[in-house]
Design a protein around this motif. Structure first.
Motif, PDB file in Angstrom:
ATOM      1  N   SER A  72     -50.375   1.782  19.324  1.00 35.37           N
ATOM      2  CA  SER A  72     -50.530   0.371  19.657  1.00 35.37           C
ATOM      3  C   SER A  72     -51.791  -0.196  19.016  1.00 35.37           C
ATOM      4  CB  SER A  72     -50.565   0.187  21.175  1.00 35.37           C
ATOM      5  OG  SER A  72     -50.630  -1.181  21.505  1.00 35.37           O
ATOM      6  N   MET A  76     -51.729  -3.106  16.366  1.00 31.66           N
ATOM      7  CA  MET A  76     -52.445  -4.319  16.719  1.00 31.66           C
ATOM      8  C   MET A  76     -53.430  -4.701  15.626  1.00 31.66           C
ATOM      9  SD  MET A  76     -55.556  -5.644  18.147  1.00 31.66           S
ATOM     10  CE  MET A  76     -56.345  -4.176  18.709  1.00 31.66           C
ATOM     11  N   SER A  79     -51.699  -6.176  12.681  1.00 28.85           N
ATOM     12  CA  SER A  79     -51.038  -7.469  12.892  1.00 28.85           C
ATOM     13  C   SER A  79     -52.008  -8.633  13.067  1.00 28.85           C
ATOM     14  CB  SER A  79     -50.077  -7.389  14.082  1.00 28.85           C
ATOM     15  OG  SER A  79     -50.783  -7.210  15.284  1.00 28.85           O
ATOM     16  N   SER A  92     -51.232 -11.381  21.802  1.00 27.80           N
ATOM     17  CA  SER A  92     -51.534 -10.479  22.912  1.00 27.80           C
ATOM     18  C   SER A  92     -50.701 -10.826  24.146  1.00 27.80           C
ATOM     19  CB  SER A  92     -53.024 -10.533  23.241  1.00 27.80           C
ATOM     20  OG  SER A  92     -53.344  -9.588  24.228  1.00 27.80           O
ATOM     21  N   PHE A  95     -47.132  -9.783  23.431  1.00 27.85           N
ATOM     22  CA  PHE A  95     -47.026  -8.325  23.483  1.00 27.85           C
ATOM     23  C   PHE A  95     -46.994  -7.845  24.930  1.00 27.85           C
ATOM     24  CE2 PHE A  95     -48.858  -4.067  23.656  1.00 27.85           C
ATOM     25  CZ  PHE A  95     -48.007  -3.404  22.796  1.00 27.85           C
ATOM     26  N   TYR A 110     -44.967 -10.005  13.800  1.00 27.21           N
ATOM     27  CA  TYR A 110     -46.201  -9.315  14.161  1.00 27.21           C
ATOM     28  C   TYR A 110     -46.248  -7.898  13.600  1.00 27.21           C
ATOM     29  CZ  TYR A 110     -46.749 -13.073  17.667  1.00 27.21           C
ATOM     30  OH  TYR A 110     -46.870 -14.274  18.307  1.00 27.21           O
ATOM     31  N   VAL A 113     -45.141  -3.922  15.910  1.00 28.25           N
ATOM     32  CA  VAL A 113     -45.350  -3.901  17.363  1.00 28.25           C
ATOM     33  C   VAL A 113     -44.067  -3.939  18.181  1.00 28.25           C
ATOM     34  CG1 VAL A 113     -47.695  -4.795  17.267  1.00 28.25           C
ATOM     35  CG2 VAL A 113     -45.806  -6.368  17.527  1.00 28.25           C
ATOM     36  N   THR A 130     -51.269  -1.547  26.223  1.00 25.40           N
ATOM     37  CA  THR A 130     -52.018  -2.805  26.217  1.00 25.40           C
ATOM     38  C   THR A 130     -53.533  -2.628  26.112  1.00 25.40           C
ATOM     39  OG1 THR A 130     -52.008  -2.880  28.650  1.00 25.40           O
ATOM     40  CG2 THR A 130     -50.234  -4.069  27.509  1.00 25.40           C
ATOM     41  N   TRP A 133     -55.086  -4.203  23.025  1.00 26.58           N
ATOM     42  CA  TRP A 133     -54.899  -5.648  23.055  1.00 26.58           C
ATOM     43  C   TRP A 133     -55.902  -6.304  24.005  1.00 26.58           C
ATOM     44  CZ3 TRP A 133     -51.429  -8.068  19.806  1.00 26.58           C
ATOM     45  CH2 TRP A 133     -50.576  -7.217  19.097  1.00 26.58           C
TER      46      TRP A 133
END
Length: 147
Positions: A72, A76, A79, A92, A95, A110, A113, A130, A133
């Motif tokens: 992730s 992230m 992206s 965010s 996501f 993105y 993801v 997460t 993010w």
């Protein structure tokens, strides 16, 4: 493409980002570093973010964690580079909605993801997905606070 083949493709994408994380490393002093951890499973991230003229110009991370957490973070960072702070914050939110299994805008633009959409089936892994993010959100808020 059948659901089974799509799941297999997504697993391959996740494992590729885990084994070969993009943007792994640190940035110079002009960046903000945010350190976060997920005590539930031991994931740690040290996100380094550089913002110039409200645009994210660089993002790197170090740390350790499970395959979902590392993948992730890799996805992230890929992206958000080149995106405005507003765009990154919207990404965010999108996501977060996606990995929680809520209706969300298609986020194909993105990058990879979307491969993490299956996390919604495993609630214990949502925090893993997460973590990076949340670190990015905090970094942007720190940049905003230092203006």
């Amino acid at each position: 493409m059948s659901g089974r083949k799509l799941d297999q493709l997504y697993r391959q994408v996740i494992m590729d980002h885990y084994k070969n994380p993009r943007n792994n490393g640190t940035l110079d002093d002009e960046s903000v570093t945010i350190d976060l951890n997920n005590p539930t499973c031991g994931d740690e991230i040290h996100l380094h973010l550089k913002v110039e003229n409200e645009t994210i110009t660089a993002a790197k991370f170090t740390g350790s964690g499970c395959s979902i957490s590392v993948a992730s973070a890799s996805m992230m960072t890929e992206s958000i580079i080149g995106k405005s702070e507003k765009q990154a914050l919207k990404m965010s939110r999108d996501f977060s909605e996606m990995v929680q299994g809520h209706e969300h805008d298609v986020i194909d633009e993105y990058g990879d993801v979307e491969a993490l959409a299956g996390v919604a089936k495993f609630p214990a892994r949502i925090k893993c997905a997460t973590l990076s993010w949340k670190a990015m959100e905090r970094a942007i808020f720190e940049f905003e606070g230092n203006k």
